[in-house]
Structure formats: structure tokens, C-alpha cells
Scaffold this motif. Structure first.
Motif, PDB file in Angstrom:
ATOM      1  N   THR A  16       0.844  -1.228  -0.211  1.00  6.76           N
ATOM      2  CA  THR A  16      -0.335  -0.217  -0.235  1.00  6.76           C
ATOM      3  C   THR A  16       1.165   1.064  -0.371  1.00  6.76           C
ATOM      4  N   HIS A  17       0.020   1.890  -0.307  1.00 13.05           N
ATOM      5  CA  HIS A  17       1.117   3.296  -0.273  1.00 13.05           C
ATOM      6  C   HIS A  17       2.348   4.163   0.797  1.00 13.05           C
ATOM      7  N   GLU A  52       2.818   1.683   3.470  1.00 14.73           N
ATOM      8  CA  GLU A  52       3.402   0.831   3.611  1.00 14.73           C
ATOM      9  C   GLU A  52       5.212   1.152   3.003  1.00 14.73           C
ATOM     10  N   ASN A  92       3.302  -8.816   3.872  1.00 15.54           N
ATOM     11  CA  ASN A  92       2.268  -7.175   5.016  1.00 15.54           C
ATOM     12  C   ASN A  92       1.384  -8.126   6.428  1.00 15.54           C
ATOM     13  N   TYR A 104       2.948  -2.113  -7.316  1.00 15.66           N
ATOM     14  CA  TYR A 104       2.645  -0.473  -6.822  1.00 15.66           C
ATOM     15  C   TYR A 104       2.743   0.771  -7.470  1.00 15.66           C
ATOM     16  N   THR A 107      -1.063  -0.226  -9.832  1.00 15.25           N
ATOM     17  CA  THR A 107      -2.268   0.147  -9.176  1.00 15.25           C
ATOM     18  C   THR A 107      -2.421   1.602  -8.696  1.00 15.25           C
ATOM     19  N   GLN A 108      -1.179   2.323  -8.731  1.00 19.96           N
ATOM     20  CA  GLN A 108      -1.845   4.228  -8.538  1.00 19.96           C
ATOM     21  C   GLN A 108      -2.199   3.832  -9.713  1.00 19.96           C
ATOM     22  N   ASN A 114       0.408  10.517  -3.721  1.00 22.65           N
ATOM     23  CA  ASN A 114       0.557   9.394  -3.332  1.00 22.65           C
ATOM     24  C   ASN A 114       2.741   9.307  -3.887  1.00 22.65           C
TER      25      ASN A 114
END
Length: 460
Positions: A192-193, A195, A338, A353, A356-357, A422
Motif C-alpha cells: 500500500t502507499h 507501507e 504484510n 505499486y 495500482t496507482q 502518493n
């Protein structure tokens, strides 16, 4: 065979000859295989004509029997056949006429199939030999390959057998059945961002704790490498290892600078991408690591078309790989997983990542296809679970404006896509360089300033 040599002995007209050539002592058999319309040549190993005639007749009889039973009459070593197939795949990839998977096929042939099967006759590869190959491959790598990788090996092997059959070196009857002993591939862990921000904060602190200067330099470069992959979505390792400064150029378009990168090699061969504007601070920091570029601005370095590699430590040394140091860093941070499942994170998780973004920003799978070098179908398969998040604003309602009780920050958020924010946060943390909204999105900055001015006048 249109012309007979003076030392030719005809045993059967247009079918079976014995030939003695200059410089040789033994008689040679010339036999025409009617089904293949091909002449075979084989030495008798004797100078005695009577013995040579008998050997020739026996050879012809054995060859006809093999044809009737469905066995090949010509045998070739696997290596000779496989090298032809591999060369064809490479030629097609080089000229852009082959499918992307052809690169995987020739790598499997060169790195696995030829080293093991090379000295076997292609028509003598049995299921038992395939079992030996599976054991050899496991011992060589130290683990069982995933099903998808084994499927690639099997498909590459199948293309070699196809060519062997077409060339008459084996028959369909002799094609062995393949098996796949691999486990279904598990999805890689993702960040996740929050993380990824936490990991980057740890890596920067971890850098200062290195015992030697070389260790600290490698960890420093790792921090920039992490940001580079996360903000471009390139394949770490395969698409970054040979990247040089000459492969990067700045393009001006609509009052904005685009970063155009030519990736010289990778899983699907060379390809070009447009990097996000936010990447330039990372490039600036990578420039600063090199003393030789101290007197150059980033623009001057890009314009110089330097053949120096982008990812080099302060010493000028290139790390062989970032895999081990990233693994050490993520374990030191306690973030290998995680904590909710067993999916381990790796450098490839940074590519996830990025995808996803971008999807959360509203990019379609088709728009990401060329950028990431992965088909839209495959992207949709991996990221379809994000569909509900893509309409989150509609589901959750709009952010309240300042006059509705919100703050000025709420106004700014309207012009800053969360995914874009982000990325900016990650880059700023990594490099210490913050890009103003005016540079990120001039039109949004202008609109924001106008609305804030309007709201200010209303309060007065």
C-alpha cells in the motif's frame, strides 16, 4: 543425383549406389528415401566391394523397415535441431515479427534444453529422459519451477520436436508426453502507499547504519532504485540493468517536460516508455552520486548522451543486482509480508505499486499496456479487484468544500489526485525535493488559486 561419379557402382537404378571418392578409402552408400525424396549418405567402413554391397543392401532394407514402422530414417542430435529453432526465434524478435513469448522460448532452449538434451538424438528422448531432465533442473536451480515457467519450457521443447518432425528427424509417434511438476504461481506481495512510505523511511535510516562505506553507498543507491521502479513501473533488473544516461531524453510538450526512456533490453526486448514528471528529482539525485557529473546540470547530462550507466554507486561501481540488498532491507524493516498473509514482497512488488496507482488514477488497461509491456488482458486479470476503488468517490461522496465546513486543504485535495499525491510524497521523501503544484499541473494550480481568492473575498 543427376550425375554419377566414375567410381560409382549402381546397385539399384535411381535408388541405391556405392561411391568411392578421391581422398577416401571406404565405399560410401548413397540411398534415396522415397517418402522424403531425400538422399542419405553413409560410409560402409570397408574398401572391399563385395562387403560394401552387402552392407549397402542391409542398410537399405533397415531403412525401408524403419519407414514402414513409422520410425525416422534420419537421426539428428537435439542440439543441432534446437539451435536452428532458437536462431529462428531470435531472428523474429530482432526484426519485430515474432511474438513476445518467443524471447522466453529461445532463452529456455539456450539455458535449459540444449545444456541437458544436447547430446541426445532428438528421436531418442523418452518419458524417462524427461524425468531425468526434471531432476536435473531442480538440482541446478535448487527449487521447483512454477507451473507457468515449466509450461514455457514444455512449449519450447514442443517447437523443437515440431521442427524435427517436419525435417524427418523423428515421427509424431516418437513425440514424448510432457509433464508439469510445478506448483501454481502465487501472487507476489504488494505495497500500500503507507507501507511503501514506511519502508522507504526505514531504508534511509538503514543506509546510515551500514558498517562500511561500500555498504552505505549500495543502500543509498537502493533507495533511489526503489523510487525509480515505483514511479515508472519498469521490470526491476531485466529492464534497468543496461540503462544508460543516453537512453533518457527530455521532451517539451504543452508547457510540460516529458521524460522519455528507451529501455535497451527486457523480457519483451527493447521498448520505450514515458516516465512521470515526478521522476526528475530521482534522476537529479542519481546524477549527484557521480563526481564526474558534478559540473553538469541534469539537462546538460541528458543532452550529453553519456554512455555511463544510470545506476552506479558513488565509487562508480555497478551493483550486480539489487535483489539481495532489497531482501535484507525489507527483512530488517519487518515488512517481508504484510502480516496478514504469506505472500512475500520483492522488487517486483514495486511494479505492482505503480500499476495500482495508475489504475486508481483512472488509466485504462489499454493505456497501460504499452507503458508496462504487459497485455491489457493480463493487467485486467491481476488488477480487476481495484474496480470498486476506481469509483470510490462516487460511493463515498464528495470531499466537503471549505464553505461547507472543510478546510483549505480540502480545496487543494480537489486538484490533487490521491494517487498522484502518493507518488509525489514518495519522491519527496526519497530525494528531499518537493515539486510545487504549479509545476505538477499548471492549469490545476491556476484554477485552485482563483477559487481560493474567490473564497477569501467572500469571507471579507
Amino acid at each position: 543425383m543427376s550425375k554419377k561419379a566414375q567410381t560409382t557402382v549402381v546397385l539399384r537404378e535411381k535408388e541405391l549406389f556405392l561411391v568411392s571418392r578421391a581422398g577416401t578409402t571406404s565405399w560410401q552408400i548413397h540411398y534415396k528415401v522415397q517418402s522424403l525424396n531425400k538422399w542419405l549418405r553413409k560410409s560402409t567402413g570397408t574398401t572391399d566391394l563385395k562387403q560394401a554391397k552387402q552392407i549397402a543392401e542391409d542398410f537399405a532394407a533397415d531403412t525401408r523397415a524403419a519407414e514402414r514402422r513409422g520410425f525416422p530414417v534420419v537421426s539428428k542430435k537435439f542440439k543441432a535441431v534446437a539451435e536452428v529453432v532458437s536462431a529462428k526465434f531470435k531472428e523474429q524478435i530482432k526484426h519485430g515479427t515474432g511474438k513476445k513469448k518467443f524471447a522466453d522460448y529461445y532463452r529456455a532452449i539456450d539455458q535449459y534444453l540444449i545444456p541437458f538434451f544436447g547430446n541426445f538424438n532428438v528421436d531418442r528422448i523418452t518419458p524417462a529422459v524427461l524425468n531425468e531432465f526434471d531432476i536435473w533442473r531442480y538440482e541446478r536451480i535448487g527449487r521447483r519451477l512454477k507451473q507457468s515457467t515449466q509450461n514455457t519450457h514444455n512449449l519450447a521443447l514442443n517447437t523443437v520436436f515440431d521442427h524435427a518432425i517436419e525435417s524427418g528427424y523423428m515421427t509424431e509417434f516418437l513425440r514424448p508426453k510432457y509433464k508439469n511438476t510445478g506448483e501454481a504461481g502465487e501472487a507476489r506481495g504488494f505495497f500500500t502507499h503507507d507501507e511503501l512510505i514506511a519502508l522507504q523511511q526505514h531504508l534511509q535510516k538503514w543506509t546510515t547504519e551500514g558498517r562500511s562505506q561500500a555498504t552505505r553507498d549500495l543502500r543509498e543507491l537502493l533507495c533511489l532504485f526503489v523510487a525509480f521502479v515505483a514511479s515508472t513501473g519498469v521490470r526491476p533488473g531485466t529492464e534497468t540493468k543496461e540503462l544508460q544516461w543516453r537512453h533518457i531524453e527530455f521532451l517539451e510538450k504543452d508547457h510540460s517536460r516529458l521524460i522519455h526512456i528507451h529501455l535497451p533490453q527486457g523480457k519483451t526486448g527493447a521498448r520505450k516508455i514515458i516516465a512521470r514528471h515526478e521522476l526528475w528529482p530521482v534522476l537529479e539525485k542519481l546524477r549527484e552520486l557521480q563526481p564526474a557529473f558534478a559540473k553538469l546540470t541534469l539537462d546538460q547530462l541528458i543532452e550529453s548522451k553519456s554512455s555511463e550507466y544510470v545506476f552506479r554507486m558513488r565509487s562508480g561501481e555497478r551493483p550486480y543486482s539489487f535483489v539481495n540488498v532489497f531482501g535484507d532491507g525489507i527483512r530488517a524493516a519487518g515488512m517481508l509480508t504484510n502480516g496478514k498473509d504469506t505472500q512475500e514482497r520483492s522488487l517486483y512488488s514495486l511494479r505492482h505499486y505503480y500499476a495500482t496507482q495508475r489504475i486508481l488514477e483512472g488509466y485504462t488497461y489499454e493505456e497501460l499496456e504499452a507503458q508496462m509491456g504487459t497485455s491489457a488482458e493480463m493487467l485486467q486479470k491481476h488488477y480487476n479487484h481495484l474496480s470498486v476503488l476506481m469509483i470510490a468517490d462516487k460511493l463515498a461522496g464528495k470531499t466537503p468544500s471549505s464553505k461547507e465546513g472543510g478546510t483549505q486543504d480540502a480545496e487543494i485535495l480537489k486538484y490533487m489526485n490521491p494517487a498522484k499525491a502518493n507518488m509525489m510524497g514518495l519522491i519527496a521523501l526519497t530525494t528531499g525535493i518537493h515539486i510545487p503544484l504549479q509545476e505538477q499541473n499548471p492549469s490545476a494550480a491556476k484554477e485552485l488559486a482563483q477559487e481560493l481568492l474567490t473564497n477569501s473575498k467572500r469571507k471579507v
